[in-house]
Design a protein around this motif. Structure first.
Motif, short mmCIF file in Angstrom:
data_model
loop_
_atom_site.label_atom_id
_atom_site.label_comp_id
_atom_site.label_asym_id
_atom_site.label_seq_id
_atom_site.Cartn_x
_atom_site.Cartn_y
_atom_site.Cartn_z
N TRP A 79 0.83 -0.96 0.04
CA TRP A 79 -0.30 0.08 -0.05
C TRP A 79 1.20 1.28 0.03
N PHE A 80 1.87 1.16 0.28
CA PHE A 80 3.41 2.81 0.79
C PHE A 80 4.12 1.58 0.50
N GLN A 81 5.16 3.25 -0.47
CA GLN A 81 6.52 2.65 -0.56
C GLN A 81 7.55 3.40 -0.25
N GLY A 82 6.98 4.20 0.38
CA GLY A 82 8.35 5.23 0.89
C GLY A 82 7.98 6.33 -0.32
N THR A 83 9.02 7.61 0.42
CA THR A 83 9.35 8.71 -0.88
C THR A 83 10.49 8.50 -1.13
N GLY A 84 11.02 7.35 -1.51
CA GLY A 84 12.52 7.90 -2.40
C GLY A 84 13.64 7.87 -1.27
N ASP A 85 15.03 7.67 -1.74
CA ASP A 85 16.33 7.80 -1.13
C ASP A 85 16.00 7.15 0.02
N GLY A 86 15.26 5.72 0.80
CA GLY A 86 15.43 5.16 1.62
C GLY A 86 14.57 5.82 2.75
N ARG A 87 13.22 7.08 2.26
CA ARG A 87 12.86 7.42 3.29
C ARG A 87 11.83 6.36 3.06
N PHE A 88 10.39 6.85 4.14
CA PHE A 88 9.51 6.87 4.77
C PHE A 88 8.71 8.36 4.69
N ASP A 89 9.60 8.74 5.35
CA ASP A 89 9.23 10.35 6.12
C ASP A 89 7.54 9.69 6.80
N PRO A 90 7.99 9.77 7.73
CA PRO A 90 6.39 9.35 8.77
C PRO A 90 5.97 10.53 9.38
N ASP A 91 6.43 11.82 9.19
CA ASP A 91 6.04 12.63 9.75
C ASP A 91 4.92 13.16 8.65
N ALA A 92 5.43 12.87 7.57
CA ALA A 92 5.42 14.00 6.68
C ALA A 92 3.48 14.37 6.34
N PRO A 93 2.91 15.01 6.00
CA PRO A 93 0.85 15.37 5.99
C PRO A 93 1.13 14.03 4.81
N MET A 94 0.33 13.65 4.56
CA MET A 94 -0.37 12.92 4.07
C MET A 94 -0.89 14.46 2.70
N ASN A 95 -1.20 13.78 1.20
CA ASN A 95 -1.68 14.99 0.10
C ASN A 95 -2.66 14.11 -0.39
N ARG A 96 -3.40 14.91 -1.11
CA ARG A 96 -4.30 13.91 -2.13
C ARG A 96 -4.07 12.83 -2.79
N GLY A 97 -3.25 13.38 -3.96
CA GLY A 97 -1.94 11.80 -4.66
C GLY A 97 -2.03 11.09 -3.63
N MET A 98 -1.28 10.90 -2.57
CA MET A 98 -0.03 10.17 -2.01
C MET A 98 -1.89 9.45 -2.13
N LEU A 99 -3.08 9.70 -0.86
CA LEU A 99 -4.06 9.38 -0.56
C LEU A 99 -4.92 7.85 -1.22
N VAL A 100 -5.13 9.06 -2.47
CA VAL A 100 -5.58 7.96 -3.60
C VAL A 100 -4.85 6.78 -3.99
N THR A 101 -3.58 7.52 -4.51
CA THR A 101 -2.62 5.57 -4.65
C THR A 101 -2.54 4.82 -3.31
N VAL A 102 -2.85 5.15 -2.18
CA VAL A 102 -2.86 4.25 -0.69
C VAL A 102 -4.09 3.72 -1.27
N LEU A 103 -5.40 4.50 -1.64
CA LEU A 103 -6.40 3.02 -1.95
C LEU A 103 -6.68 2.94 -2.78
N TYR A 104 -6.09 2.89 -4.11
CA TYR A 104 -5.61 2.32 -5.64
C TYR A 104 -5.37 0.89 -5.37
N ARG A 105 -4.11 0.88 -4.45
CA ARG A 105 -3.28 -0.09 -4.31
C ARG A 105 -3.92 -0.82 -2.86
N MET A 106 -4.73 -0.26 -2.15
CA MET A 106 -5.85 -1.42 -1.33
C MET A 106 -6.33 -1.97 -2.56
N ALA A 107 -7.07 -1.69 -3.68
CA ALA A 107 -8.32 -2.31 -4.21
C ALA A 107 -7.24 -3.06 -5.15
N GLY A 108 -6.26 -3.10 -5.31
CA GLY A 108 -5.65 -4.36 -6.20
C GLY A 108 -5.20 -3.34 -7.18
#
Length: 192
Positions: free
Chosen positions: A61-90
């Protein structure tokens, strides 16, 4: 089971207790700690959200933000949220490209935005944009998650009054039902 922990400041919300803590944030954790199993230098094993991050990454569902980082403190933006939901839906096939002026066909979230728009999970703005890099407000997130749940055929009828929250009057009429559902189901919690 999907567990969403969303907040601009998770020190103000309970929710991390299931995953190794409920107060403090990554600033309280040593960055010298053991690197996360998924290879994220910024998600040490003792971080309060470590188990949730690992579960989401293992499921794809998540792949990180690049360069070996996940950025757990970063806010979620609109593109990220729909990408996660899209992956959850297969990651289903998309019939048409997103028709938003600011979502190019080669953008990481293009298929996800097209899919979410096609199902009515998200809408664009009056100026024809989607604004994939715009952060999600809590009420926007509640509305998107409620529409996603409805698209999956899940029951979104359970609701509670928001009157116990001092800022309940700030919830837009367009998001009230979704927020009442999100609070009733424990998807979102208020601050303390």
């Amino acid at each position: 089971e999907v567990v969403w922990f969303y907040t601009d400041d998770y020190t103000e919300e309970d929710g991390g207790a299931e995953y190794g803590g409920g107060s403090g944030g990554s600033a309280d954790k040593s960055q010298e700690a053991e690197t996360a199993a998924a290879g994220f230098a910024d998600v040490p094993a003792e971080l309060w959200c470590y188990d949730a991050v690992m579960a989401a990454v293992e499921r794809g569902w998540f792949q990180g933000t690049g360069d070996g980082r996940f950025d757990p403190d970063a806010p979620m933006n609109r593109g990220m949220l729909v990408t996660v939901l899209y992956r959850m839906a297969g990651s289903p096939a998309v019939e048409t490209a997103a028709e938003f002026a600011d979502v190019a066909a080669d953008r990481y979230c293009a298929a996800a935005v097209a899919w979410a728009a096609e199902l009515g999970i998200v809408e664009g703005y009056d100026d024809g944009t989607f604004r994939p890099d715009a952060p999600m407000s809590r009420q926007q997130m509640a509305a998107v998650l409620a529409r996603y749940a409805e698209s999956k055929g899940w029951d979104t009828g359970k609701q509670v009054s928001l009157d116990s929250f001092a800022d309940a009057d700030r919830v837009g009429a367009w998001a009230r039902s979704a927020m009442e559902w999100a609070v009733a189901e424990g998807v979102l919690q208020g601050g303390t």
